[in-house]
Write a protein that holds these residues in place. Structure first.
Motif: not given
Lengths: 473, 290
Positions: A107-119
């Protein structure tokens, strides 16, 4: 005085130096700051590719890497009635049994990954000043498409989330950790996608395109339950853009960038940096796990009943463990019985592209837009789109009317294991009913609060009291 | 305590451990403490909350999603006499009406919170398709017709010549007349109409022609035109050509079946071919197909 004089001179020299305009110029060459990173079209283009790289995720088993969509099926398919782990063990099995904890690493890996995309999308958007006038609009459209795509998945999975629409610094804690209403997130998604629709063309399938933006925007409208007429118009525009269904269902998944694909994340076989391990994890003890995303009995029944000629390419028996069943889409090491050739010499370095949007989805959403939240339709345009998808599966008996339930069932079969099922159940308002029954039948512990994932505990801890958890966690 | 003092004088260190243990034992024994001693306040009392959603299959059935926090037991009162103690809940109501649902969420410390919400159940109406009113459908002039008295004002489009009206209409009333190709510029009959989106409709009109090879054509356009010049590139929902020569005064039916798209804003347009003789049109209607 003799002693003081040199000091005065020193201070004076120091003042002179620090007053100079070029004290910190030219910019240091050995270090790069994000603001100055992209200085021309070519460099911005590399930033654009970087966004897709972030969606693609890193093919590794190192838990600190961003797996991104390579582990998305855990949060979507395995949290629906379609799939489960083979072994029912560990944090991977929390999804199928609806016992996800806030400290779940996936759950946390996906959250971090997707905010990386947004960044990375925000990084491109912040560099538009450096772009040539001809390219600036398309860079903006492309970055906004990617940003909207990432926010759309996040808002559907986590509910209220922090909304970051520009580059932020490490001290801007307020924006990093303040959860905003989903409606506000949707406002950004819609405006980003509108920009994307007007600024893109249909050149690419592995990058953003006009058709992809139109399809995604239509899906956003359907999810919001508003603008059905607008969604229908967008989808009709995609239908008229030259896409078609592959005559043979199998080819959708084993012929890369076929005419049915609207937007897919590209992977290249046998390259650690560019391949995926999604496919290997779905096999029996080939990837890191003993096997995940295994097909539930509930799904097999639905696929047998409604699959038509698609069924053999939806799921297959696990040869090593005949009581278990695997997904037959995206097989990396081939299957002679199904006439599927291996796509990589090492299945853990698979090159099967991951399809995010395809034409069959568009046709079925077209029916959904015409239903417009109602229970059934017999409008000609809806019947035509529905029938096209069914005809390909050999289900050629003409349909005279389509209920909401028919459509949900058809989507389950046509788009099985492509990470649509969970979102479809929620969008159709059927999630609580269907998943409670599924959970009761299997001894799982579904509650309505399980329809949102927890905000990762590490974010809540870092937020220092700014962030609250979703109910039920 | 006296014992410890006395022993401490002789060999303190030897008995220190034993003394501490004794102390520990005494300290752990809360038998004589007051019941409230050492307890702290319940800092996370329950917060009750839920949402209700109507089932697709049956409008009387509602699903309740429990969003309460810090609670362990729940009592639902659905307002119709039914109750439940499950986390989430489903209830089927006996009839239409307004019901008050109460959820009481309690924790194991005896604290509880109550959340109340009303639902109003009304049987959803099957959506009915719009039956449009066609202005001057029978081409009769009259005081209130089309705001001017002239029935043709309902049928005009800029850039196109309006039909003539005649007393040779259907059943001897007035109707529209298209001139022969030799006599004048082609005449058109146009009206913008609003109907329901994604619905099947039937457009019906009656025409009369007098020479073999003559035609009267009815067209349904997706969208509405601001000038006749847009007609040639307009997207059409349906078109039918009537070519049955029944002679003057003998009207045949012209039917255009069509389905609307995302927009209910459509228009209808009638015109004639390069006709040898004058032709006629009358009694236009649009009704939903079901």
């Amino acid at each position: 005085m003799k002693k003081i004089y040199p000091f005065i001179l020193l201070i004076f020299t120091g003042l002179l130096m620090s007053c100079g305009d070029d004290f910190l110029e030219p910019l240091p060459e050995s270090a790069v700051s994000s603001e100055s990173y992209f200085s021309n079209d070519e460099e911005i283009e590399s930033g654009v590719i970087g966004m897709y790289d972030a969606i693609q995720g890193i093919n590794s088993n190192n838990l600190t890497d961003n797996f991104s969509i390579q582990r998305e099926y855990y949060l979507t398919e395995m949290r629906s009635d379609n799939t489960r782990t083979k072994s029912s063990e560990g944090e991977a099995a929390q999804f199928e049994s609806y016992t996800v904890t806030a400290s779940n690493g996936i759950v946390s890996n996906y959250y971090i990954s997707f905010y990386e995309i947004i960044y990375r999308a925000n990084l491109v958007l912040s560099s538009l000043d450096a772009a040539s006038p001809e390219k600036a609009a398309s860079f903006e459209a492309e970055a906004k498409f990617v940003r909207a795509y990432a926010y759309f998945n996040l808002v559907r999975l986590y509910g209220d989330i922090p909304l970051i629409d520009r580059l932020i610094g490490p001290l801007e804690r307020e924006i990093s950790y303040t959860r905003v209403e989903t409606s506000e997130v949707y406002n950004l998604i819609v405006s980003d996608l509108q920009t994307a629709v007007s600024g893109l063309d249909n050149t690419y399938k592995n990058r953003a395109s006009k058709a992809a933006a139109q399809t995604l925007l239509a899906k956003v409208y359907l999810t919001q339950g508003t603008n059905y007429a607008e969604a229908q118009t967008l989808l009709e525009s995609v239908i008229g853009s030259g896409f078609s269904l592959e005559p043979n269902f199998k080819d959708v998944f084993y012929t890369e960038n076929n005419n049915e694909v609207i937007f897919a994340i590209g992977y290249t076989s046998d390259l650690t940096s560019d391949s995926q391990n999604i496919s290997a994890e779905w096999l029996n003890s080939v990837g890191r796990t003993s096997g995940v995303n295994y097909v539930t009995a509930d799904a097999r029944e639905a696929l047998d009943n409604l699959g038509g000629s698609r069924t053999p390419y939806l799921y297959r028996q696990d040869a090593a463990q005949p009581t278990q069943y695997q997904v037959a889409k995206y097989i990396p090491n081939g299957d002679a019985n199904l006439g599927i050739a291996p796509t990589a010499s090492n299945p853990e370095l698979a090159g099967n592209d991951w399809i995010i949007l395809r034409f069959a989805d568009v046709l079925l959403m077209h029916v959904e837009a015409i239903l417009a939240g109602g229970q059934q339709t017999s409008a000609t345009a809806a019947i035509n789109s529905f029938q096209r998808v069914r005809n390909r599966a050999g289900l050629t008996t003409p349909v005279t009317s389509i209920t909401k339930e028919d459509l949900l069932a058809e989507r389950r079969v046509e788009l099985a294991f492509e990470n649509h099922r969970f979102f479809d159940l929620v969008r159709f308002g059927a999630a609580q009913q269907v998943l409670s029954a599924f959970s009761d039948a299997n001894g799982y512990s579904f509650n309505a609060t399980d329809l949102l994932l927890p905000i990762p505990q590490r974010e809540i801890n870092l937020s220092n009291g700014l962030m609250s958890q979703n109910p039920g966690y | 305590m006296n014992t410890i003092k006395q022993i401490a004088g002789i060999n303190f260190s030897k008995f220190l451990v034993a003394g501490c243990m004794l102390f520990g034992l005494t300290a752990c024994d809360f038998e004589y403490d007051l019941p409230e001693e050492g307890s702290i306040e319940d800092l996370t009392p329950p917060e009750a909350s839920f949402t209700a959603s109507q089932s697709d299959a049956d409008f009387l059935t509602y699903n309740f999603a429990n969003f309460s926090g810090s609670a362990t037991t729940y009592v639902w009162d659905f307002g119709d006499g039914n109750t439940a103690t499950t986390v989430d809940a489903v209830n089927t109501y006996p009839d239409e009406g307004t019901y008050t649902i109460t959820l009481t969420a309690s924790d194991a410390l005896g604290k509880s919170d109550t959340f109340t919400s009303d639902i109003t159940i009304v049987e959803p109406e099957a959506p009915t398709a719009i039956t449009p009113v066609i202005g001057a459908a029978d081409f009769q002039d009259g005081p209130d017709v089309c705001g001017s008295g002239d029935s043709r004002d309902c049928w005009r489009i800029s850039g196109g010549s309006i039909h003539q009206t005649t007393s040779d209409g259907r059943n001897g009333t007035r109707g529209a007349k298209y001139t022969a190709a030799s006599s004048n510029s082609p005449r058109v009959t146009y009206q913008a109409v609003t109907v329901s989106p994604n619905t099947k409709y039937i457009l019906t009109a009656y025409y009369a022609i007098q020479s073999d090879g003559d035609t009267v054509r009815g067209t349904v356009i997706d969208g509405q035109l601001s000038n006749y010049s847009e007609f040639s590139s307009a997207s059409l929902l349906g078109q039918t050509v009537g070519d049955v020569n029944g002679g003057k005064g003998n009207f045949n039916r012209l039917v255009v079946e069509f389905g609307t798209g995302a927009s209910g804003e459509i228009s209808i347009l009638f015109d004639s071919g390069s006709n040898a003789s004058e032709s006629y049109l009358d009694d236009v209607s649009i009704i939903p197909a079901e």
